[in-house]
Design a protein around this motif. Sequence first.
Motif, PDB file in Angstrom:
ATOM      1  N   ASP A 111      40.298  42.254  51.998  1.00 21.70           N
ATOM      2  CA  ASP A 111      39.224  43.250  52.081  1.00 21.70           C
ATOM      3  C   ASP A 111      37.849  42.576  52.127  1.00 21.70           C
ATOM      4  O   ASP A 111      36.904  43.023  51.481  1.00 21.70           O
ATOM      5  N   GLY A 112      37.767  41.452  52.833  1.00 22.78           N
ATOM      6  CA  GLY A 112      36.485  40.787  53.033  1.00 22.78           C
ATOM      7  C   GLY A 112      36.020  39.873  51.900  1.00 22.78           C
ATOM      8  O   GLY A 112      34.935  39.322  51.964  1.00 22.78           O
ATOM      9  N   LYS A 113      36.836  39.710  50.853  1.00 25.40           N
ATOM     10  CA  LYS A 113      36.422  38.862  49.734  1.00 25.40           C
ATOM     11  C   LYS A 113      37.508  37.843  49.402  1.00 25.40           C
ATOM     12  O   LYS A 113      38.681  38.109  49.588  1.00 25.40           O
ATOM     13  N   GLN A 114      37.096  36.683  48.895  1.00 29.00           N
ATOM     14  CA  GLN A 114      38.064  35.678  48.473  1.00 29.00           C
ATOM     15  C   GLN A 114      38.098  35.482  46.965  1.00 29.00           C
ATOM     16  O   GLN A 114      39.029  34.893  46.447  1.00 29.00           O
ATOM     17  N   ILE A 115      37.080  35.973  46.256  1.00 28.72           N
ATOM     18  CA  ILE A 115      37.094  35.899  44.800  1.00 28.72           C
ATOM     19  C   ILE A 115      36.822  37.287  44.242  1.00 28.72           C
ATOM     20  O   ILE A 115      35.829  37.923  44.584  1.00 28.72           O
ATOM     21  N   TRP A 116      37.758  37.744  43.432  1.00 28.88           N
ATOM     22  CA  TRP A 116      37.665  39.068  42.827  1.00 28.88           C
ATOM     23  C   TRP A 116      37.550  38.881  41.321  1.00 28.88           C
ATOM     24  O   TRP A 116      38.315  38.118  40.737  1.00 28.88           O
ATOM     25  N   SER A 117      36.596  39.576  40.693  1.00 31.92           N
ATOM     26  CA  SER A 117      36.449  39.525  39.236  1.00 31.92           C
ATOM     27  C   SER A 117      36.653  40.918  38.677  1.00 31.92           C
ATOM     28  O   SER A 117      36.042  41.872  39.156  1.00 31.92           O
ATOM     29  N   GLY A 118      37.505  41.011  37.671  1.00 28.96           N
ATOM     30  CA  GLY A 118      37.744  42.308  37.045  1.00 28.96           C
ATOM     31  C   GLY A 118      38.654  42.158  35.850  1.00 28.96           C
ATOM     32  O   GLY A 118      39.044  41.052  35.483  1.00 28.96           O
ATOM     33  N   HIS A 119      38.993  43.280  35.230  1.00 31.13           N
ATOM     34  CA  HIS A 119      39.895  43.265  34.079  1.00 31.13           C
ATOM     35  C   HIS A 119      41.337  43.306  34.575  1.00 31.13           C
ATOM     36  O   HIS A 119      41.689  44.150  35.398  1.00 31.13           O
ATOM     37  N   LEU A 120      42.139  42.392  34.059  1.00 31.92           N
ATOM     38  CA  LEU A 120      43.546  42.312  34.457  1.00 31.92           C
ATOM     39  C   LEU A 120      44.292  43.555  33.989  1.00 31.92           C
ATOM     40  O   LEU A 120      44.205  43.932  32.820  1.00 31.92           O
ATOM     41  N   ILE A 121      45.003  44.192  34.906  1.00 27.47           N
ATOM     42  CA  ILE A 121      45.814  45.348  34.543  1.00 27.47           C
ATOM     43  C   ILE A 121      47.291  44.965  34.532  1.00 27.47           C
ATOM     44  O   ILE A 121      47.980  45.172  33.551  1.00 27.47           O
TER      45      ILE A 121
END
Length: 153
Positions: A111-121
């Motif tokens: 989706d256009g990004k190589q690094i995603w930051s977020g809370h692990l689900i």
Amino acid sequence: MSHPLIPQIFQIAEEVASPLGLEVVDVVLHTNKNPVVLRVDIRNPDQNTGLDDCERMSRALEPTLDAIDLIPHAYVLEISSPGAERQLQGDREFVAFRGFMVNVSTTTPHDGKQIWSGHLISRNETQVTISIKGRIVNIPRELIERVELTKME
């Protein structure tokens, strides 16, 4: 400015850490967050402090703190170690660190990004699921290069 509960919490944390072969390095109470965040930094003097050390400390400390009820309101307990940011491996770690902040790096853009930051689900056979400000993102596992815990500030 240090919180008045810090010395007490530090002492309790040391009593819990000692039989586990761990040392308490620092205790920080972030009262500006909601819920309040209690961060206990630990280290394993015999080897590199790992996620399993943090997990053992968390499991031992949480019921002790809850029993004495020092912190009168809801809080989040974070156990970390200097340099704890590292790659997650194995199903057990993905379960143990559910809710933690992670960076997911992909080999090619998703989706256009190589690094995603977020809370692990979660993680299953086909994807890793994270939450970015409440938005659920599923990243195909075949694209994932690494998933690492991010450093707590």
